[in-house]
Design a protein around this motif. Structure first.
Motif, PDB file in Angstrom:
ATOM      1  N   ARG A  66       0.275 -11.517   2.821  1.00  0.00           N
ATOM      2  CA  ARG A  66      -0.318 -10.821   1.305  1.00  0.00           C
ATOM      3  C   ARG A  66      -0.221  -9.448   1.780  1.00  0.00           C
ATOM      4  NH1 ARG A  66      -5.269  -8.702   1.862  1.00  0.00           N
ATOM      5  NH2 ARG A  66      -6.089  -8.492  -0.154  1.00  0.00           N
ATOM      6  N   SER A  67       0.041  -8.955   2.728  1.00  0.00           N
ATOM      7  CA  SER A  67      -0.054  -7.090   2.848  1.00  0.00           C
ATOM      8  C   SER A  67       1.477  -6.623   3.055  1.00  0.00           C
ATOM      9  CB  SER A  67      -1.028  -6.658   3.761  1.00  0.00           C
ATOM     10  OG  SER A  67      -0.885  -7.248   4.984  1.00  0.00           O
ATOM     11  N   LEU A  68       2.291  -7.247   4.125  1.00  0.00           N
ATOM     12  CA  LEU A  68       3.234  -6.560   4.710  1.00  0.00           C
ATOM     13  C   LEU A  68       4.466  -6.555   3.728  1.00  0.00           C
ATOM     14  CD1 LEU A  68       4.689  -5.121   6.858  1.00  0.00           C
ATOM     15  CD2 LEU A  68       5.299  -7.296   7.862  1.00  0.00           C
ATOM     16  N   PRO A  69       4.675  -7.605   2.981  1.00  0.00           N
ATOM     17  CA  PRO A  69       6.153  -7.716   2.135  1.00  0.00           C
ATOM     18  C   PRO A  69       5.934  -6.615   1.255  1.00  0.00           C
ATOM     19  CG  PRO A  69       5.348  -9.900   2.702  1.00  0.00           C
ATOM     20  CD  PRO A  69       4.261  -8.843   3.072  1.00  0.00           C
ATOM     21  N   GLY A  70       4.857  -6.388   0.551  1.00  0.00           N
ATOM     22  CA  GLY A  70       4.897  -5.231  -0.499  1.00  0.00           C
ATOM     23  C   GLY A  70       4.571  -3.894  -0.048  1.00  0.00           C
ATOM     24  N   LEU A  71       4.555  -3.484   1.521  1.00  0.00           N
ATOM     25  CA  LEU A  71       4.551  -2.242   1.929  1.00  0.00           C
ATOM     26  C   LEU A  71       5.674  -1.368   1.474  1.00  0.00           C
ATOM     27  CD1 LEU A  71       2.750  -0.763   3.524  1.00  0.00           C
ATOM     28  CD2 LEU A  71       3.765  -1.213   5.568  1.00  0.00           C
ATOM     29  N   GLY A  72       6.716  -1.847   1.530  1.00  0.00           N
ATOM     30  CA  GLY A  72       7.792  -0.879   1.133  1.00  0.00           C
ATOM     31  C   GLY A  72       8.423  -1.293  -0.052  1.00  0.00           C
ATOM     32  N   ASN A  73       9.245  -0.537  -0.524  1.00  0.00           N
ATOM     33  CA  ASN A  73       9.940  -0.798  -1.836  1.00  0.00           C
ATOM     34  C   ASN A  73      11.269  -1.601  -1.953  1.00  0.00           C
ATOM     35  OD1 ASN A  73       8.044   0.886  -2.956  1.00  0.00           O
ATOM     36  ND2 ASN A  73       9.150   2.653  -2.576  1.00  0.00           N
ATOM     37  N   VAL A  74      11.591  -2.190  -0.630  1.00  0.00           N
ATOM     38  CA  VAL A  74      12.966  -3.202  -0.719  1.00  0.00           C
ATOM     39  C   VAL A  74      12.339  -4.534   0.060  1.00  0.00           C
ATOM     40  CG1 VAL A  74      15.141  -3.546   0.520  1.00  0.00           C
ATOM     41  CG2 VAL A  74      14.370  -1.222  -0.396  1.00  0.00           C
ATOM     42  N   ALA A  75      12.965  -5.681  -0.572  1.00  0.00           N
ATOM     43  CA  ALA A  75      12.420  -6.684  -0.148  1.00  0.00           C
ATOM     44  C   ALA A  75      12.891  -7.067   1.399  1.00  0.00           C
ATOM     45  CB  ALA A  75      13.280  -8.062  -0.815  1.00  0.00           C
ATOM     46  N   LEU A  76      12.047  -7.653   2.141  1.00  0.00           N
ATOM     47  CA  LEU A  76      12.096  -8.109   3.475  1.00  0.00           C
ATOM     48  C   LEU A  76      13.135  -9.325   3.629  1.00  0.00           C
ATOM     49  CD1 LEU A  76       8.467  -8.037   4.997  1.00  0.00           C
ATOM     50  CD2 LEU A  76      10.189  -6.267   5.284  1.00  0.00           C
ATOM     51  N   VAL A  83       5.947  -7.300  -5.014  1.00  0.00           N
ATOM     52  CA  VAL A  83       4.578  -6.697  -5.575  1.00  0.00           C
ATOM     53  C   VAL A  83       3.842  -6.580  -4.561  1.00  0.00           C
ATOM     54  CG1 VAL A  83       2.960  -6.814  -7.603  1.00  0.00           C
ATOM     55  CG2 VAL A  83       5.165  -8.230  -7.902  1.00  0.00           C
ATOM     56  N   PRO A  84       3.273  -5.090  -4.396  1.00  0.00           N
ATOM     57  CA  PRO A  84       2.450  -4.676  -3.307  1.00  0.00           C
ATOM     58  C   PRO A  84       0.978  -4.893  -3.706  1.00  0.00           C
ATOM     59  CG  PRO A  84       3.334  -2.497  -4.467  1.00  0.00           C
ATOM     60  CD  PRO A  84       3.795  -3.967  -5.140  1.00  0.00           C
ATOM     61  N   LEU A  85       0.027  -4.823  -2.781  1.00  0.00           N
ATOM     62  CA  LEU A  85      -1.237  -5.122  -2.937  1.00  0.00           C
ATOM     63  C   LEU A  85      -1.883  -3.949  -4.211  1.00  0.00           C
ATOM     64  CD1 LEU A  85      -2.691  -5.810   0.735  1.00  0.00           C
ATOM     65  CD2 LEU A  85      -2.501  -7.382  -1.376  1.00  0.00           C
ATOM     66  N   ASP A  86      -1.271  -2.886  -4.043  1.00  0.00           N
ATOM     67  CA  ASP A  86      -2.071  -1.485  -4.840  1.00  0.00           C
ATOM     68  C   ASP A  86      -1.504  -1.712  -6.349  1.00  0.00           C
ATOM     69  OD1 ASP A  86       0.371  -0.586  -4.092  1.00  0.00           O
ATOM     70  OD2 ASP A  86      -0.278   1.582  -3.987  1.00  0.00           O
TER      71      ASP A  86
END
Ligand SMILES: NC(=O)c1ccc[n+]([C@@H]2O[C@H](COP(=O)([O-])OP(=O)(O)OC[C@H]3O[C@@H](n4cnc5c(N)ncnc54)[C@H](O)[C@@H]3O)[C@@H](O)[C@H]2O)c1
Length: 490
Positions: free
Chosen positions: A49-59, A348-351
């Motif tokens: 729920r948190s890591l994939p949206g941390l950056g601006n590029v897909a993991l 889509v990030p959490l924030d």
């Protein structure tokens, strides 16, 4: 070769498993606890729920997770083995004896130990040169720091390979050049922890007051500048020397009880546990973990926008992942110019979500702004060009919010150039989740001279690239909704 073995899957091992998996590694776990699979599953759902949206590029696509009944089976084919069993030297040494028997010769073995030195883990082992300390911080799936500690028996190429693997899963290897009990960071934490225990024991502050003293003040400063840079600023224009002259003498005053440890009597343990229950008992541990993760993601993303600290590190990692995510940096790299070009591929990030539980309206513009930046980059309006005095400013925007999307979901934007001539750049962005159209964004941008802040023609090479893309896109049908006014019939 991207297989990791996780030996011990508790709080920390579970975090390592999530970090590797979400960065595309296959993960093989050994933990004798029958509850291990459930526990790792919970850490993993927090991480997803948190890591994939941390950056601006897909993991990259997630790896495969498997559980194994023995160490021998778990380490099969593993390039990296991470040991995270409880902090007891005898237990760790037993595990290392088994690892020596079963690991591939060239596998690297990292220990999560908070306090032991690598020489204590290497002692008596035939494969000592492959064993290092790789000390993480909880939650391992979000916090990037790894204290990487080796000894003289680790050849330089082992340390270099360890750094490469750690960086490759989005972390920061801090090479501790000389082994020392508790490495670097835990020595600070230990000092602060001792002091806090005294303050509670002596009735000076409650657990909540101590936490407030940290989180409303120096804790926020530390997260972005650390200790020395913060103090340098605190010295004012006179800088670090002035700061040391001003506060140096206090160090001799008895402000701290650094080396004294309060006795862990039942009374002290109860006092702290009761105060902690009163302070935070209304939240479950899972809730607290999610609150922590939401805040960490928000803080780190704010630092990414400022290209600073942990955020700057994230930006470097985003850059490294662009190619795999299909994002290009120059028009010449585009294979087929006749199609709308991929300008965003992210989670889509959490924030970015709101009280309605979905991506909030302003973030659609955020996403489209990132796409516009990418399009600018593709036509040569890059950081160097902008520094030389030319850029594009947005003059008008029209967004249609067509469908909702939630945190953690993967979104892509494809961009069509409607007009690219002279000072004008007219863009059409379409945002998708898979095949589902989520939104469209129509933008008119004008090229400006950053010295006069007025519109002005772009440099020849930028205009030529834009015209090339616009001409190729001329053959595309006009997008549905182009030029539509608010409220106009469909
Ligand atoms: N908790 C933290 O904040 C933190 C932070 C950094 C590093 N560490 C270090 O990480 C290590 C693990 O700590 P933790 O907090 O995850 O502990 P934990 O108790 O949550 O997890 C330890 C896990 O190891 C398993 N285990 C026990 N014996 C085993 C064996 N022989 N083989 C395989 N697995 C075994 C247990 O079943 C358990 O799931 C310790 O060395 C600790 O110092 C902890």
């Amino acid at each position: 070769m991207k297989t990791a073995a996780i030996i011990g899957g508790g709080v920390i091992g579970g975090g390592w498993a999530a970090r590797f998996l979400l960065n595309g590694w296959d993960v093989r776990v050994f933990d004798p606890d029958p509850e291990a699979e459930r526990k790792i599953g919970e850490v993993l759902s927090n991480a997803r729920r948190s890591l994939p949206g941390l950056g601006n590029v897909a993991l990259p696509a997630e790896g495969a997770l498997t559980f194994h009944a023995t160490i021998a089976e778990a380490v099969e084919g593993a390039a990296w083995v991470q040991e995270s069993v409880p902090e007891r030297l005898d237990l760790k040494q037993k595990v290392y004896a088994e690892l020596q028997q079963h690991c591939a010769e060239d596998a690297l073995i990292g220990s999560s130990t908070s306090g032991f030195k690598p020489s204590e883990l290497q002692e008596g082992r035939g494969n000592a040169s492959r064993i290092v300390v790789a000390h993480p911080f909880n939650p391992v799936y979000l916090l990037p720091l790894i204290e990487l500690v080796g000894t003289d028996v680790n050849p330089a190429d082992v340390i270099a390979r360890a750094k490469e693997i750690i960086s490759g899963i989005g972390m920061y290897p801090l090479h501790v050049r000389k082994e020392i009990d508790a490495h670097i960071a835990d020595r600070f934490l230990e000092a602060v922890w001792r002091e806090a225990l005294w303050l509670v024991k002596d009735g000076i502050a409650s657990t909540e007051e101590i936490d407030n003293a940290i989180r409303y003040g120096f804790g926020i400063r530390w997260a972005q500048m650390g200790l020395f840079e913060t103090y340098r600023v605190a010295g004012g224009e006179a800088g670090m020397k002035h700061f040391m002259a001003q506060f140096g003498p206090c160090l001799t005053a008895p402000w701290t009880k650094l080396m004294d440890v309060p006795e862990f009597t039942d009374e002290l343990v109860d006092l702290i546990a009761d105060q902690s229950d009163e302070q935070s008992g209304m939240h479950s541990i899972r809730e607290l973990e999610r609150i922590r993760d939401d805040n960490l993601v928000g803080m780190m993303r704010a630092m990414s926008a400022n290209d600073w600290g942990a955020g700057a590190l994230q930006n470097v990692q985003d850059k490294a992942r662009e190619g795999e995510a299909g994002l290009l940096n120059h028009i010449d790299q585009i294979g087929d110019l006749s199609k709308p070009v991929l300008t965003l591929n992210r989670t889509v990030p959490l924030d970015w979500t709101d009280y309605n539980g979905h991506m909030t309206e302003s973030r659609y513009l955020d996403a489209f702004a990132q796409s516009t930046d990418r399009l600018m980059l593709l036509i040569g309006c890059d950081a160097e060009y902008i520094a030389s005095g030319g850029s594009y400013f947005t003059a008008e925007t029209h967004i249609r919010h067509i469908d909702e999307v939630h945190a953690g979901h993967s979104i892509q934007v494809r961009t069509q150039v409607i007009l690219g001539a002279g000072k004008k750049m007219h863009l059409w962005h379409e945002m998708y989740e898979g095949d589902r159209l989520l939104a469209t964004g129509e933008h008119m941008l004008l090229h400006v001279d950053l010295a006069t802040r007025r519109s002005a023609p772009p440099a020849e090479h930028v205009e030529a690239a834009l015209v090339k893309l616009a001409t190729a896109h001329d053959a595309l049908p006009a997008p549905d909704g182009l030029g539509r006014a608010i409220g106009a019939p469909r």
